[in-house]
Design a protein around this motif. Structure first.
Motif, PDB file in Angstrom:
ATOM      1  N   ALA A  37       0.862  -1.119  -0.115  1.00  0.00           N
ATOM      2  CA  ALA A  37      -0.057   0.095   0.233  1.00  0.00           C
ATOM      3  C   ALA A  37       0.979   1.301   0.187  1.00  0.00           C
ATOM      4  O   ALA A  37       1.743   1.157   0.805  1.00  0.00           O
ATOM      5  CB  ALA A  37      -0.884  -0.016   1.199  1.00  0.00           C
ATOM      6  N   GLY A  38       0.632   2.140  -0.808  1.00  0.00           N
ATOM      7  CA  GLY A  38       1.152   3.506  -0.860  1.00  0.00           C
ATOM      8  C   GLY A  38       2.588   3.546  -1.734  1.00  0.00           C
ATOM      9  O   GLY A  38       3.222   4.363  -1.376  1.00  0.00           O
ATOM     10  N   ARG A  39       2.770   2.395  -2.093  1.00  0.00           N
ATOM     11  CA  ARG A  39       4.176   2.471  -3.073  1.00  0.00           C
ATOM     12  C   ARG A  39       3.608   2.100  -4.541  1.00  0.00           C
ATOM     13  O   ARG A  39       2.866   1.626  -4.955  1.00  0.00           O
ATOM     14  CB  ARG A  39       4.957   1.071  -2.599  1.00  0.00           C
ATOM     15  CG  ARG A  39       5.294   1.314  -0.990  1.00  0.00           C
ATOM     16  CD  ARG A  39       6.321   2.302  -0.712  1.00  0.00           C
ATOM     17  NE  ARG A  39       7.607   1.766  -1.088  1.00  0.00           N
ATOM     18  CZ  ARG A  39       8.631   2.622  -0.840  1.00  0.00           C
ATOM     19  NH1 ARG A  39       8.537   3.916  -0.548  1.00  0.00           N
ATOM     20  NH2 ARG A  39       9.882   2.403  -1.355  1.00  0.00           N
ATOM     21  N   GLU A  40       4.586   2.629  -5.612  1.00  0.00           N
ATOM     22  CA  GLU A  40       4.857   2.340  -6.825  1.00  0.00           C
ATOM     23  C   GLU A  40       5.977   2.346  -7.573  1.00  0.00           C
ATOM     24  O   GLU A  40       6.832   2.758  -6.885  1.00  0.00           O
ATOM     25  CB  GLU A  40       3.801   3.585  -7.479  1.00  0.00           C
ATOM     26  CG  GLU A  40       4.569   4.912  -7.387  1.00  0.00           C
ATOM     27  CD  GLU A  40       3.738   6.037  -8.198  1.00  0.00           C
ATOM     28  OE1 GLU A  40       2.614   5.585  -8.635  1.00  0.00           O
ATOM     29  OE2 GLU A  40       4.214   7.125  -8.003  1.00  0.00           O
ATOM     30  N   ALA A  41       6.008   1.502  -8.761  1.00  0.00           N
ATOM     31  CA  ALA A  41       7.123   1.466  -9.402  1.00  0.00           C
ATOM     32  C   ALA A  41       7.061   2.331 -10.781  1.00  0.00           C
ATOM     33  O   ALA A  41       6.002   2.642 -11.227  1.00  0.00           O
ATOM     34  CB  ALA A  41       7.188   0.111  -9.889  1.00  0.00           C
ATOM     35  N   VAL A  42       8.091   3.063 -10.843  1.00  0.00           N
ATOM     36  CA  VAL A  42       7.966   4.177 -12.098  1.00  0.00           C
ATOM     37  C   VAL A  42       9.396   4.025 -12.805  1.00  0.00           C
ATOM     38  O   VAL A  42      10.571   3.651 -12.271  1.00  0.00           O
ATOM     39  CB  VAL A  42       8.079   5.443 -11.437  1.00  0.00           C
ATOM     40  CG1 VAL A  42       8.237   6.781 -12.620  1.00  0.00           C
ATOM     41  CG2 VAL A  42       6.959   5.853 -10.455  1.00  0.00           C
ATOM     42  N   GLN A  43       9.253   3.800 -14.060  1.00  0.00           N
ATOM     43  CA  GLN A  43      10.323   3.575 -15.068  1.00  0.00           C
ATOM     44  C   GLN A  43      10.623   4.962 -16.130  1.00  0.00           C
ATOM     45  O   GLN A  43       9.597   5.366 -16.617  1.00  0.00           O
ATOM     46  CB  GLN A  43      10.321   2.390 -15.847  1.00  0.00           C
ATOM     47  CG  GLN A  43      10.829   1.051 -14.882  1.00  0.00           C
ATOM     48  CD  GLN A  43      11.399   0.116 -16.109  1.00  0.00           C
ATOM     49  OE1 GLN A  43      10.711  -0.251 -16.835  1.00  0.00           O
ATOM     50  NE2 GLN A  43      12.398  -0.983 -15.436  1.00  0.00           N
ATOM     51  N   VAL A  44      11.873   5.317 -16.076  1.00  0.00           N
ATOM     52  CA  VAL A  44      12.025   6.442 -16.942  1.00  0.00           C
ATOM     53  C   VAL A  44      13.014   6.340 -17.646  1.00  0.00           C
ATOM     54  O   VAL A  44      14.186   5.940 -17.242  1.00  0.00           O
ATOM     55  CB  VAL A  44      12.357   7.662 -16.075  1.00  0.00           C
ATOM     56  CG1 VAL A  44      12.321   8.935 -16.898  1.00  0.00           C
ATOM     57  CG2 VAL A  44      10.677   8.072 -15.290  1.00  0.00           C
ATOM     58  N   ARG A  45      13.210   6.655 -19.010  1.00  0.00           N
ATOM     59  CA  ARG A  45      14.432   6.776 -19.928  1.00  0.00           C
ATOM     60  C   ARG A  45      15.018   8.188 -19.777  1.00  0.00           C
ATOM     61  O   ARG A  45      14.265   8.880 -19.649  1.00  0.00           O
ATOM     62  CB  ARG A  45      14.267   6.276 -21.166  1.00  0.00           C
ATOM     63  CG  ARG A  45      15.490   6.078 -22.031  1.00  0.00           C
ATOM     64  CD  ARG A  45      15.127   6.253 -23.646  1.00  0.00           C
ATOM     65  NE  ARG A  45      16.491   6.381 -24.408  1.00  0.00           N
ATOM     66  CZ  ARG A  45      16.992   5.309 -24.999  1.00  0.00           C
ATOM     67  NH1 ARG A  45      16.564   4.136 -24.899  1.00  0.00           N
ATOM     68  NH2 ARG A  45      18.405   5.567 -25.592  1.00  0.00           N
ATOM     69  N   VAL A  46      16.284   8.283 -19.371  1.00  0.00           N
ATOM     70  CA  VAL A  46      16.981   9.513 -19.472  1.00  0.00           C
ATOM     71  C   VAL A  46      17.900   9.575 -20.211  1.00  0.00           C
ATOM     72  O   VAL A  46      19.144   8.839 -20.249  1.00  0.00           O
ATOM     73  CB  VAL A  46      17.355   9.805 -17.768  1.00  0.00           C
ATOM     74  CG1 VAL A  46      18.070  11.071 -17.862  1.00  0.00           C
ATOM     75  CG2 VAL A  46      16.300   9.625 -16.890  1.00  0.00           C
TER      76      VAL A  46
END
Length: 127
Positions: A37-46
């Motif tokens: 609860a309250g956590r997420e995964a985020v992926q970003v190309r930089v």
């Protein structure tokens, strides 16, 4: 109503992370709730142009940086700088201030994977 606010809030947090810096382009790839609860995964190309340097910043959760191409130097607060080349990865603990710099002869790119608290800014500038 609460669910709608959570969805909008998460989108705003990711959008805030996309504020572009000169020579650095961020591309959102994935944002997904986790089983905790309250956590997420985020992926970003930089993508870093030659000699581009990020601002000093931290994240409200852990980051795994995987270099896709080129060479990037990471300076984590309290540690010696480390240079990673394509195919190498680095774990950055939650809240640790750091800077990333393209030290190669051309473009460099990383895949940044974050496990963060929902509803908080993804990138927190540090003075």
């Amino acid at each position: 109503m609460a669910a709608a606010l959570l969805i909008v809030g998460s989108g705003l947090a990711l959008h805030a992370a996309n504020a572009q810096q000169a020579g650095i382009q961020r591309t959102d790839l994935l944002q997904h709730d986790l089983g905790t609860a309250g956590r997420e995964a985020v992926q970003v190309r930089v993508d870093f142009e030659q000699e581009a340097v990020s601002i000093k910043h931290s994240h409200p959760g852990e980051e795994i940086a995987y270099v896709l191409e080129g060479s990037l130097e990471y300076q984590l607060e309290g540690r010696a700088p480390v240079i990673l080349h394509a195919g190498e990865a680095l774990f950055i603990p939650a809240g640790v201030a750091h800077v990333a710099k393209n030290v190669g002869n051309g473009k460099a790119s990383e895949l940044a994977t974050y496990v963060v608290e929902k509803g908080t800014p993804l990138v927190v500038p540090v003075k």
